[in-house]
Design a protein around this motif. Structure first.
Motif, PDB file in Angstrom:
ATOM      1  N   PHE A 205       0.794  -1.224   0.000  1.00  0.00           N
ATOM      2  CA  PHE A 205       0.000   0.000   0.000  1.00  0.00           C
ATOM      3  C   PHE A 205       0.829   1.278   0.000  1.00  0.00           C
ATOM      4  O   PHE A 205       0.271   2.372  -0.134  1.00  0.00           O
ATOM      5  CB  PHE A 205      -0.957   0.010   1.195  1.00  0.00           C
ATOM      6  CG  PHE A 205      -2.090  -0.964   1.073  1.00  0.00           C
ATOM      7  CD1 PHE A 205      -3.088  -0.780   0.124  1.00  0.00           C
ATOM      8  CD2 PHE A 205      -2.155  -2.078   1.893  1.00  0.00           C
ATOM      9  CE1 PHE A 205      -4.137  -1.675   0.003  1.00  0.00           C
ATOM     10  CE2 PHE A 205      -3.202  -2.984   1.781  1.00  0.00           C
ATOM     11  CZ  PHE A 205      -4.191  -2.784   0.832  1.00  0.00           C
ATOM     12  N   SER A 206       2.152   1.168   0.142  1.00  0.00           N
ATOM     13  CA  SER A 206       2.991   2.360   0.027  1.00  0.00           C
ATOM     14  C   SER A 206       3.273   2.705  -1.428  1.00  0.00           C
ATOM     15  O   SER A 206       3.643   3.836  -1.747  1.00  0.00           O
ATOM     16  CB  SER A 206       4.319   2.148   0.761  1.00  0.00           C
ATOM     17  OG  SER A 206       5.090   1.152   0.118  1.00  0.00           O
ATOM     18  N   GLY A 207       3.134   1.715  -2.318  1.00  0.00           N
ATOM     19  CA  GLY A 207       3.476   1.905  -3.719  1.00  0.00           C
ATOM     20  C   GLY A 207       4.851   1.388  -4.055  1.00  0.00           C
ATOM     21  O   GLY A 207       5.370   1.681  -5.139  1.00  0.00           O
ATOM     22  N   MET A 208       5.450   0.616  -3.147  1.00  0.00           N
ATOM     23  CA  MET A 208       6.796   0.118  -3.395  1.00  0.00           C
ATOM     24  C   MET A 208       6.818  -0.887  -4.539  1.00  0.00           C
ATOM     25  O   MET A 208       7.746  -0.896  -5.351  1.00  0.00           O
ATOM     26  CB  MET A 208       7.343  -0.543  -2.119  1.00  0.00           C
ATOM     27  CG  MET A 208       8.785  -1.000  -2.229  1.00  0.00           C
ATOM     28  SD  MET A 208       9.899   0.396  -2.459  1.00  0.00           S
ATOM     29  CE  MET A 208      11.349  -0.423  -3.097  1.00  0.00           C
ATOM     30  N   LEU A 209       5.829  -1.737  -4.633  1.00  0.00           N
ATOM     31  CA  LEU A 209       5.790  -2.734  -5.691  1.00  0.00           C
ATOM     32  C   LEU A 209       5.393  -2.111  -7.024  1.00  0.00           C
ATOM     33  O   LEU A 209       6.004  -2.387  -8.060  1.00  0.00           O
ATOM     34  CB  LEU A 209       4.820  -3.857  -5.321  1.00  0.00           C
ATOM     35  CG  LEU A 209       5.158  -4.624  -4.032  1.00  0.00           C
ATOM     36  CD1 LEU A 209       4.121  -5.691  -3.763  1.00  0.00           C
ATOM     37  CD2 LEU A 209       6.555  -5.236  -4.115  1.00  0.00           C
ATOM     38  N   LEU A 210       4.361  -1.290  -7.000  1.00  0.00           N
ATOM     39  CA  LEU A 210       3.895  -0.550  -8.179  1.00  0.00           C
ATOM     40  C   LEU A 210       3.310   0.774  -7.700  1.00  0.00           C
ATOM     41  O   LEU A 210       2.719   0.830  -6.611  1.00  0.00           O
ATOM     42  CB  LEU A 210       2.822  -1.334  -8.945  1.00  0.00           C
ATOM     43  CG  LEU A 210       3.274  -2.419  -9.916  1.00  0.00           C
ATOM     44  CD1 LEU A 210       2.050  -3.153 -10.456  1.00  0.00           C
ATOM     45  CD2 LEU A 210       4.102  -1.855 -11.067  1.00  0.00           C
ATOM     46  N   PRO A 211       3.457   1.840  -8.456  1.00  0.00           N
ATOM     47  CA  PRO A 211       2.833   3.106  -8.059  1.00  0.00           C
ATOM     48  C   PRO A 211       1.336   2.921  -7.836  1.00  0.00           C
ATOM     49  O   PRO A 211       0.666   2.216  -8.588  1.00  0.00           O
ATOM     50  CB  PRO A 211       3.109   4.028  -9.254  1.00  0.00           C
ATOM     51  CG  PRO A 211       4.338   3.455  -9.885  1.00  0.00           C
ATOM     52  CD  PRO A 211       4.232   1.974  -9.706  1.00  0.00           C
ATOM     53  N   LEU A 212       0.834   3.552  -6.802  1.00  0.00           N
ATOM     54  CA  LEU A 212      -0.589   3.410  -6.484  1.00  0.00           C
ATOM     55  C   LEU A 212      -1.475   3.993  -7.576  1.00  0.00           C
ATOM     56  O   LEU A 212      -2.652   3.636  -7.671  1.00  0.00           O
ATOM     57  CB  LEU A 212      -0.887   4.095  -5.146  1.00  0.00           C
ATOM     58  CG  LEU A 212      -0.118   3.560  -3.927  1.00  0.00           C
ATOM     59  CD1 LEU A 212      -0.556   4.295  -2.663  1.00  0.00           C
ATOM     60  CD2 LEU A 212      -0.315   2.061  -3.772  1.00  0.00           C
ATOM     61  N   ASN A 213      -0.937   4.881  -8.407  1.00  0.00           N
ATOM     62  CA  ASN A 213      -1.703   5.440  -9.516  1.00  0.00           C
ATOM     63  C   ASN A 213      -2.059   4.389 -10.557  1.00  0.00           C
ATOM     64  O   ASN A 213      -2.934   4.607 -11.402  1.00  0.00           O
ATOM     65  CB  ASN A 213      -0.915   6.564 -10.194  1.00  0.00           C
ATOM     66  CG  ASN A 213      -0.734   7.756  -9.284  1.00  0.00           C
ATOM     67  OD1 ASN A 213      -1.423   7.908  -8.280  1.00  0.00           O
ATOM     68  ND2 ASN A 213       0.215   8.630  -9.620  1.00  0.00           N
ATOM     69  N   LEU A 214      -1.379   3.245 -10.509  1.00  0.00           N
ATOM     70  CA  LEU A 214      -1.658   2.170 -11.448  1.00  0.00           C
ATOM     71  C   LEU A 214      -2.767   1.254 -10.956  1.00  0.00           C
ATOM     72  O   LEU A 214      -3.300   0.452 -11.723  1.00  0.00           O
ATOM     73  CB  LEU A 214      -0.397   1.328 -11.703  1.00  0.00           C
ATOM     74  CG  LEU A 214       0.550   1.822 -12.809  1.00  0.00           C
ATOM     75  CD1 LEU A 214       1.127   3.181 -12.471  1.00  0.00           C
ATOM     76  CD2 LEU A 214       1.670   0.813 -13.014  1.00  0.00           C
ATOM     77  N   PHE A 215      -3.123   1.356  -9.687  1.00  0.00           N
ATOM     78  CA  PHE A 215      -4.152   0.487  -9.132  1.00  0.00           C
ATOM     79  C   PHE A 215      -5.513   0.902  -9.701  1.00  0.00           C
ATOM     80  O   PHE A 215      -5.843   2.087  -9.733  1.00  0.00           O
ATOM     81  CB  PHE A 215      -4.200   0.591  -7.615  1.00  0.00           C
ATOM     82  CG  PHE A 215      -3.035  -0.068  -6.920  1.00  0.00           C
ATOM     83  CD1 PHE A 215      -1.873  -0.402  -7.599  1.00  0.00           C
ATOM     84  CD2 PHE A 215      -3.099  -0.358  -5.574  1.00  0.00           C
ATOM     85  CE1 PHE A 215      -0.808  -1.006  -6.962  1.00  0.00           C
ATOM     86  CE2 PHE A 215      -2.036  -0.966  -4.923  1.00  0.00           C
ATOM     87  CZ  PHE A 215      -0.887  -1.291  -5.625  1.00  0.00           C
ATOM     88  N   PRO A 216      -6.314  -0.040 -10.132  1.00  0.00           N
ATOM     89  CA  PRO A 216      -7.578   0.305 -10.793  1.00  0.00           C
ATOM     90  C   PRO A 216      -8.703   0.645  -9.818  1.00  0.00           C
ATOM     91  O   PRO A 216      -8.763   0.125  -8.704  1.00  0.00           O
ATOM     92  CB  PRO A 216      -7.920  -0.985 -11.550  1.00  0.00           C
ATOM     93  CG  PRO A 216      -7.317  -2.077 -10.704  1.00  0.00           C
ATOM     94  CD  PRO A 216      -6.064  -1.502 -10.132  1.00  0.00           C
ATOM     95  N   GLY A 217      -9.581   1.515 -10.255  1.00  0.00           N
ATOM     96  CA  GLY A 217     -10.858   1.773  -9.610  1.00  0.00           C
ATOM     97  C   GLY A 217     -10.808   1.999  -8.112  1.00  0.00           C
ATOM     98  O   GLY A 217      -9.989   2.763  -7.597  1.00  0.00           O
TER      99      GLY A 217
END
Length: 282
Positions: A205-217
């Motif tokens: 949930f910090s965005g370390m694996l992938l930026p949170l902007n990429l998470f859908p919906g």
């Protein structure tokens, strides 16, 4: 052994800002002594930075401007993630293991009767740790990444202090989360499970694996609203100039709001624990 909160507070009023500055400096020096571990950490962060950088390049070649970032910004995100991995303790590894052990053995009794506030003592020590990791394990990988890749470095001098303030707030939020986890040891006695869950949540949930902007919906909206986004996603967006003007103020308010709420929750849990819980080993 039971501990009354009132006597704790009377004793805890001693020690001012100078005391906590000394504690923070001690936390910095403590981690600075592990030079071999620091060098190994720099090497590890750099290797993983290169692996993730080339992965992001492949991904952004297929999906340009994914998440609102161009390739240069995405690469900057990678290297800032490596710089803040230990600074914001995204995988844990700060004070919480030691505090949990002191609760388990009953040594926390000594801490509770020191002329210093328990929460502020550990916060100061953790800020010293974070400062060392930012300098000792953050700067070198970032510089190496900038030498090899085209990173989106700030064009304005004022972006740097704005970024550092966001990092500071993120570290405080990280501390507050880990302090809550450590306080759970008053009831769980063994905090390993709670620390493991906090680590997994921090990475995702910090965005370390992938930026949170990429998470859908809805998942993306929830992830960006949770406190862990303050640890990496928000500071990186400040660095990249995604938050300016009132948007920057709102980002700070978001981080500071979570910091105050979680610190308050930790204070409440500490009060309940020291009033009602029998410390093991006492």
């Amino acid at each position: 052994m039971r501990f009354g909160a009132r006597s704790r507070w009377r004793r805890g009023r001693g020690g001012g800002a100078r005391l906590y500055a000394v504690v923070a400096a001690g936390g910095f020096r403590r981690y600075a002594t592990y030079r071999t571990a620091t060098a190994a950490g720099v090497f590890t962060n750099t290797v993983f930075g290169f692996i993730m950088a080339y992965t992001y390049i492949a991904l952004w070649d297929v999906r340009p401007h994914l998440g609102g970032y161009d390739t240069s910004q995405a690469l900057t995100y990678v290297w800032l993630g490596q710089a803040l991995l230990m600074t914001s303790a995204l995988m844990g590894g700060g004070f919480e293991s030691e505090l949990v052990e002191r609760i388990r053995t009953g040594d926390i009794a000594v801490d509770l009767y020191r002329p210093a506030d328990l929460q502020l003592w550990w916060l100061a020590a953790d800020l010293g740790r974070a400062a060392f990791h930012l300098l000792g394990r953050g700067v070198a990988p970032m510089c190496l990444g900038a030498l090899v890749f085209d990173l989106a470095l700030p064009g304005s001098f004022w972006t740097w202090p704005a970024f550092l303030l966001s990092v500071f707030l993120g570290v405080v939020v990280s501390f507050a989360i880990r302090y809550l986890v450590a306080m759970s040891a008053f009831w769980l006695l063994d905090g390993a499970g709670a620390m493991q869950m906090a680590m997994l949540a921090g990475l995702f949930f910090s965005g370390m694996l992938l930026p949170l902007n990429l998470f859908p919906g809805l998942l993306g909206e929830v992830a960006r609203a949770l406190p862990w986004s303050s640890l990496l996603q928000v500071p990186v967006d400040v660095f990249l100039g995604k938050h300016t003007g009132w948007g920057l103020v709102e980002a700070y308010v978001f981080q500071a709001g979570w910091a105050l709420a979680l610190l308050g929750a930790g204070r409440l849990l500490q009060t309940v624990a020291t009033r009602r819980v029998v410390v093991q080993g006492g």
